[in-house]
Design an enzyme around this catalytic site. Structure first.
Site, PDB file in Angstrom:
ATOM      1  N   ASP A   1       0.970  -1.114   0.162  1.00  0.00           N
ATOM      2  CA  ASP A   1       0.001   0.018  -0.103  1.00  0.00           C
ATOM      3  C   ASP A   1       0.683   1.177  -0.132  1.00  0.00           C
ATOM      4  O   ASP A   1       0.572   2.018  -0.626  1.00  0.00           O
ATOM      5  CB  ASP A   1      -0.975   0.028   1.206  1.00  0.00           C
TER       6      ASP A   1
ATOM      7  N   ASP B   1      -8.839  -2.193   2.462  1.00  0.00           N
ATOM      8  CA  ASP B   1      -8.558  -1.313   3.894  1.00  0.00           C
ATOM      9  C   ASP B   1      -9.619  -1.802   4.863  1.00  0.00           C
ATOM     10  O   ASP B   1      -9.582  -1.693   5.661  1.00  0.00           O
ATOM     11  CB  ASP B   1      -8.623  -0.012   3.590  1.00  0.00           C
TER      12      ASP B   1
END
Length: 549
Positions: free
Chosen positions: A352, A414
């Protein structure tokens, strides 16, 4: 001659600072109401007022048949107290705005068919020009031409961006609620499966989806696939976006069915089955209500796919389908140990951060690959948006909401990645009788990490890798709870998933049989082991129930 890398990026940063989003408010002469359109301007030419009430409403001179590069392009009489709207091309921004200013214009709107770029110049040109110049998209120009008559007025202004948008509250509730419900459901379902296993019940529960235990090899393959898919989407977005939309429709239909079926099957009516047949998918005679539910779920997905570009309400369907998909994945995919949880979260943490903060140094536009793919490239020919996000429209009116990012986004990853850790914590709580302390602590840590993400987003005003904040908050919290309870070895390896009472010999007092013969006691059973080496609960015969709590 090529500038050093640091100077190149410094120039890019300066360009980003002077280029700002603003609004052009169009209205009719005799009407007070109008409509705002996005403009991209350079404050070094001239600054715009922050309030629409302080902006001058001036007559628009439509000169979109010209590029305003030569004096012959200026109509007779010039542009006294007007704002001309011309096409981009054939000459520099300075040449256009200089001609407009010399002929009495009070501003200049340049229509661009390409991606909006800052109307740049040099220092001497900035000092010479004192009227604002801004870029307007070609699509907005067409809408203006059809929505307003010949006597249209325009006022250009640039209000400040709000620090926090209230739609973050909605995203927070959806994300934390999905993680909490999904983690709780996964743990409770695992306990119910164990109970049914001891009961040796081959009934309805056997038809439910089997869980998939994630191994380190699966984690590595998954991360490589994510990286490859993200890069492919960045370079071939228009070709692959429609395939991602189709996969989302299929997966979300299955997820919605999985979430609604536990409620539908409790309805006492409409539980009759399909008559005997030889059809390929109906030969097992499914229940009528399951077929109706399947049709409903497919219908919801198809409805979203058809109306996915309706920004006013399609986001509600997308979020509903997305939450159902996340709940289904949290229920189906299982991390068997905290070691596996740590490996998965750590690798995706690096993934990420790399694709948000590092990739801008390699892309031509200076944008991160993650943000470009999630929000959809601005130069996309199809203008499709990937549905693998929770999205809520901005509730505050601002140029950023109108121009660049009308929605706030939170990726499914997420939610899913920390959610798998929350689900593991709940299973550990249930089977070690620890009053759900791991589950509650991890869920609260996830919410706290999400709040930190929102604060970072407000302060930096740029896309944030949410896992940068979520992974440390959740992993460190679980680690701290395990150390505090002195259960880290069991929590790390998953061996604590077998309660001590299950490993002890189980004795049972049985009543004598009706024929008067003596009852034979059940022999103690030895604990079995699974393929990964973790002990498995014994299954003594005659035990009616083995519930830890």
């Amino acid at each position: 001659m090529r500038l050093p890398g640091t100077l190149v990026w410094a120039a890019v940063l300066i360009q980003k600072v002077v280029a700002e989003y603003g609004m052009a408010h169009f209205s009719e002469k005799d009407r007070s109401k109008g409509k705002d359109y996005c403009i991209f301007f350079n404050s070094q030419w001239a600054r715009l007022p922050q309030d629409l009430g302080k902006a001058s409403r001036l007559q628009l001179h439509d000169l979109t048949t010209s590029v305003l590069c030569l004096p012959s392009d200026v109509p007779e009489g010039g542009f006294p107290n007007q704002i001309p709207m011309v096409m981009r091309g054939n000459c520099t921004f300075y040449e256009k705005v200089r001609l407009a200013q010399l002929n009495g214009a009070k501003g200049l709107l340049i229509v661009s068919k390409d991606r909006l770029a800052p109307p740049a110049g040099n220092k001497s040109q900035y000092e010479e020009i004192d009227i604002p110049v801004a870029l307007l998209s070609y699509t907005d120009m067409l809408d203006i031409s059809t929505s307003f008559g010949e006597g249209r007025l325009v006022a250009m202004y640039a209000p400040d961006e709000p620090v926090v948008d209230y739609n973050m509250v909605i995203i927070f509730i959806m994300a934390v609620g999905t993680v909490a419900v999904g983690g709780y459901w996964a743990g409770s379902r695992d306990r119910k499966k164990r109970y049914m296993k001891h009961k040796r019940d081959d009934g309805v529960e056997k038809q439910d989806e089997e869980t998939v235990d994630v191994t380190p090899i699966m984690i590595c393959v998954f991360v490589v696939m994510c990286c490859s898919m993200l890069v492919l989407l960045y370079y071939f977005y228009d070709s692959l976006a429609i395939w991602v939309i189709g996969i989302f429709c299929l997966a979300s239909s299955v997820g919605l069915y999985s979430c609604l079926w536990p409620f539908v099957r409790r309805i006492p009516r409409c539980n009759c089955r399909v008559p005997e047949n030889k059809l390929p998918y109906l030969h097992k005679r499914p229940e009528i209500r399951s077929l109706l539910l399947s049709a409903f779920c497919v219908g919801v997905s198809v409805t979203w796919m058809v109306f996915r570009n309706e920004d006013q309400w399609a986001w509600v369907l997308q979020d509903t389908l997305g939450i159902a998909f996340c709940l289904y994945m949290l229920k189906t995919v299982r991390l068997p140990t905290f070691k596996a949880c740590t490996l998965l979260l750590s690798v995706l943490f690096i993934y990420d951060v790399f694709f948000v903060f590092i990739t801008p140094f390699f892309t031509k536009s200076g944008e991160s690959i993650m943000v470009e793919v999630a929000a959809g490239p601005s130069d996309s020919s199809t203008h499709e948006k990937l549905p693998m996000v929770l999205k809520v429209p901005r509730l505050n009116s601002s140029p950023q909401a109108l121009c660049d990012r009308p929605f706030s986004l939170l990726g499914f990853g997420d939610v899913l990645v920390p959610g798998l850790l929350v689900a593991y914590c709940h299973r550990f709580d249930i089977l070690t009788q620890s009053s759900r302390i791991y589950f509650v602590a991890c869920t609260v840590a996830y919410g706290f990490g999400l709040l930190i993400t929102f604060v970072a987003l407000a302060l930096m005003q740029m896309g944030q890798p949410a896992l940068l904040y979520l992974v440390p908050c959740t992993l460190l919290t679980c680690l701290a709870v395990a150390l505090w309870r002195r259960e880290l070895p069991q929590f790390w390896t998953g061996s604590g998933l077998v309660p001590a009472i299950a490993l002890a010999p189980i004795t049972q007092t049985t009543a004598p049989p009706p024929d008067g013969s003596a009852a034979q006691p059940e022999p103690p059973t030895e604990p079995m082991h699974q393929s990964d080496g973790t002990p498995q609960e014994p299954q003594p015969r005659g035990t009616e129930e083995l519930k830890p709590n």
